[in-house]
Design an enzyme around this catalytic site. Structure first.
Site, PDB file in Angstrom:
ATOM      1  N   ARG A 169       0.848  -1.200   0.000  1.00  0.00           N
ATOM      2  CA  ARG A 169       0.000   0.000   0.000  1.00  0.00           C
ATOM      3  C   ARG A 169       0.884   1.251   0.000  1.00  0.00           C
ATOM      4  NH1 ARG A 169      -2.933  -4.160   2.374  1.00  0.00           N
ATOM      5  NH2 ARG A 169      -4.791  -4.542   1.095  1.00  0.00           N
TER       6      ARG A 169
ATOM      7  N   GLU B 230      -9.565 -12.770   1.755  1.00  0.00           N
ATOM      8  CA  GLU B 230     -10.450 -11.824   1.067  1.00  0.00           C
ATOM      9  C   GLU B 230     -10.505 -12.076  -0.446  1.00  0.00           C
ATOM     10  OE1 GLU B 230     -10.163  -8.001   4.094  1.00  0.00           O
ATOM     11  OE2 GLU B 230      -8.830  -8.038   2.354  1.00  0.00           O
TER      12      GLU B 230
ATOM     13  N   TYR C  19      -3.962  -5.380  15.274  1.00  0.00           N
ATOM     14  CA  TYR C  19      -3.894  -4.537  14.079  1.00  0.00           C
ATOM     15  C   TYR C  19      -3.490  -3.129  14.488  1.00  0.00           C
ATOM     16  CZ  TYR C  19      -5.399  -7.860  10.546  1.00  0.00           C
ATOM     17  OH  TYR C  19      -5.432  -8.900   9.664  1.00  0.00           O
TER      18      TYR C  19
ATOM     19  N   ASP D 233      -2.538  -0.682  12.737  1.00  0.00           N
ATOM     20  CA  ASP D 233      -2.963   0.430  11.881  1.00  0.00           C
ATOM     21  C   ASP D 233      -4.234   1.079  12.419  1.00  0.00           C
ATOM     22  OD1 ASP D 233      -3.444  -2.358  10.857  1.00  0.00           O
ATOM     23  OD2 ASP D 233      -5.092  -1.347   9.841  1.00  0.00           O
TER      24      ASP D 233
ATOM     25  N   TRP E  99      -0.872  -2.617   8.550  1.00  0.00           N
ATOM     26  CA  TRP E  99      -1.327  -2.402   7.177  1.00  0.00           C
ATOM     27  C   TRP E  99      -1.199  -0.913   6.878  1.00  0.00           C
ATOM     28  CZ3 TRP E  99      -1.935  -6.819   4.638  1.00  0.00           C
ATOM     29  CH2 TRP E  99      -2.204  -7.975   5.384  1.00  0.00           C
ATOM     30  N   THR E 100      -0.716  -0.581   5.684  1.00  0.00           N
ATOM     31  CA  THR E 100      -0.234   0.785   5.471  1.00  0.00           C
ATOM     32  C   THR E 100      -1.064   1.622   4.496  1.00  0.00           C
ATOM     33  OG1 THR E 100       1.297   0.021   3.745  1.00  0.00           O
ATOM     34  CG2 THR E 100       2.122   0.078   6.017  1.00  0.00           C
TER      35      THR E 100
END
Length: 534
Positions: A158, A335, A428, A430, A467-468
């Site tokens: 990302r 996903e 998580y 983020d 997660w970015t």
């Protein structure tokens, strides 16, 4: 004096005011299994010698102590002596500091390395200065980790983080005794690993025009510069300014070797069959329809019903396996928009041939077939917990993240699958922080989740995931990671005491984070309204 230092002093002063009788504790994170304080101090300096008896087990630990001299002769004062003890478990160490000598007993190289990290923690900020002396308290420590998997995940698709920064990232993980770096190298937004067989993956797939996530970051950057996209990650391609970057195979080899010398195993993730648009834009024949489009929830996955898909995947993982000596490779498999496989002649033929009853079983077919290929190269497969859907092989390792599927860990353990706990609620990083975030992480129990004693043996440990999508810079990454990462280190080493004790240790750790030049988030100060001296 910086605002952070002022806040740290205020926080410590407030704690001392409200906690009469407080005596300072050793700020070692993660908390050792047992600590016994003795009388006196040992002074580490340039005159300290290391006695390691030419044993290669101690090599990475000795290398970490750059400012000390090696001497093969025992019997001197002011020395550090490494010894072997076959009775100790993997990663365990026994550390004794007396005024004249330090003795470290271990059974493997990681135990020796973690013992040295404990010495550095005892030295505090002095550990990050050159030509300095360390005054270390005399003590005895017996220590070993409770969990074999103490990981941190970083998504570089990302938003990209260059190889120079990842060296510093590895240093920080090892200082707090993390031993796994889960490197999320590919996703829809960018392909970050050089694959010789398919140069287009990085020549084209590593670069993009600004997307909606970038735009959101730029909007936030108007009031917070940490959201600014670094100029070093832009490149003019065919007259257009593009964002991105990738790692050459040589850079990857160097980072893998560097991490290994810091006690850290790097586990690569190439996410398949979903999250593959960085590849399918270059090779649309990988999808079921031969086109690239947005489906109901996620992008078109690659098609597990074509032999050309497996040829492509195996060519990639063959190169990946050669770059990473890790025991594991992460397949992802999360996903996935499986609806794209319906009413496809190749998929109907596959389901009939393999007696597959559902689209979930089609994904399971892909995962199991890739696992066999991993096994043929001496590797084990890890997948996100979606690999349970449609049936999972008994030898795959599950990474649990979907907290809205609370039965997944128990389901996996009942089948004999090993589990790495990364539930979003706790892991998580983020997720935005608030006054309760640190305590939330500290309350994480990897062996919880309704597992009985027999099932708990399948829990390898856990990890923090970053997660970015909205983390474009190194400054923002560190702000989201620290100090939550310190709480996670205490949880995963497994001997944490209570949150109040941890909070006291943090008062000293903030100075260490400053010495490492980390852009951390200072914890919320409490008690000003309740304890106002005015």
């Amino acid at each position: 004096m910086s605002i952070k230092k002022i806040n740290a002093l205020l926080g410590l002063a407030l704690f001392l005011i409200t906690k009469p009788g407080f005596t300072q504790e050793l700020s070692i994170l993660p908390q050792p299994e047992s600590v016994k304080i003795l009388q006196g101090k040992f002074v580490f300096s340039g005159n300290t010698v290391i006695v390691d008896h030419k044993d290669s087990v101690f090599a990475i630990a000795v290398k970490e102590l750059k400012l000390l001299k090696k001497n093969r002769t025992a019997g001197l004062s002011n020395q550090l002596v490494f010894t072997r003890d076959a009775s100790l478990k993997p990663e365990a160490y026994r550390l004794k500091i007396s005024p004249k000598q330090i003795t470290i007993a271990v059974n493997d190289k990681l135990g020796a390395f973690w013992a040295v990290q404990t010495l550095k923690q005892l030295a505090g900020t002095n550990a990050f200065k050159t030509k300095n002396t360390w005054a270390l308290p005399a003590l005895e420590i017996n220590d070993q980790p409770k969990f074999s998997w103490r990981g941190v995940h970083l998504d570089v698709s990302r938003h990209f983080f260059d190889i120079a920064y990842l060296h510093r990232f590895i240093d920080r993980l090892s200082f707090y005794k993390f031993n796994k770096f889960h490197w999320h190298l590919t996703d829809d937004q960018g392909w970050r690993i050089e694959i010789k067989k398919y140069p287009e993956l990085t020549k084209v797939g590593a670069w993009r025009k600004l997307n909606n996530q970038d735009s959101a970051c730029l909007k936030l950057a108007e009031t917070n510069p940490d959201y600014k996209l670094p100029e070093k990650h832009f490149k003019v391609i065919n007259g257009e300014k593009m964002y991105g970057g990738f790692y050459t195979q040589q850079e990857i080899r160097e980072l893998v070797a560097y991490a290994g010398a810091k006690g850290i195993e790097i586990i690569p993730e190439i996410d398949m069959p979903g999250h593959m648009q960085a590849a399918t834009r270059q090779f649309p024949w990988l999808t079921s329809t031969g086109s690239v489009q947005k489906e109901k929830n996620f992008t078109d996955p690659i098609c597990p019903c074509k032999e050309t898909t497996f040829e492509f995947a195996e060519n990639i993982f063959k190169e990946v396996a050669q770059l990473f000596p890790s025991k594991y490779i992460h397949l992802g498999a999360d996903e996935v928009e499986k609806s794209g496989w319906k009413n496809i002649p190749e998929c109907e033929a596959l389901m009939k041939r393999e007696n597959l009853k559902s689209i979930d079983e089609v994904q399971s077919y892909f995962v199991k077939r890739m696992e066999k290929y991993f096994n043929s190269m001496g590797k084990k497969l890890i997948g996100w917990d979606e690999i349970l859907d449609g049936g999972v092989s008994p030898t795959a390792t599950l990474m649990y993240w979907r907290t809205w599927v609370p039965t997944a860990p128990k389901h996996a353990a009942e089948k004999g699958n090993y589990i790495i706990m990364t539930p979003g609620e706790f892991c998580y990083f983020d997720a935005q922080q608030d006054a309760h975030s640190l305590q939330k992480v500290y309350g994480f129990n990897p062996r919880g989740f309704n597992l009985n004693e027999q099932e708990q043996q399948y829990v390898l440990g856990g990890q923090a995931n970053l997660w970015t999508e909205y983390i474009p810079s190194e400054q923002r990454l560190e702000y989201m990671l620290f100090p939550r990462l310190l709480a996670m280190s205490d949880v995963l080493w497994g001997h944490q005491q209570n949150f109040e004790t941890f909070s006291r240790k943090m008062d000293q750790q903030f100075a260490v984070l400053d010495a490492m030049h980390i852009n951390y988030r200072f914890t919320d100060l409490k008690g000003f309204a309740e304890n106002n001296v005015f």
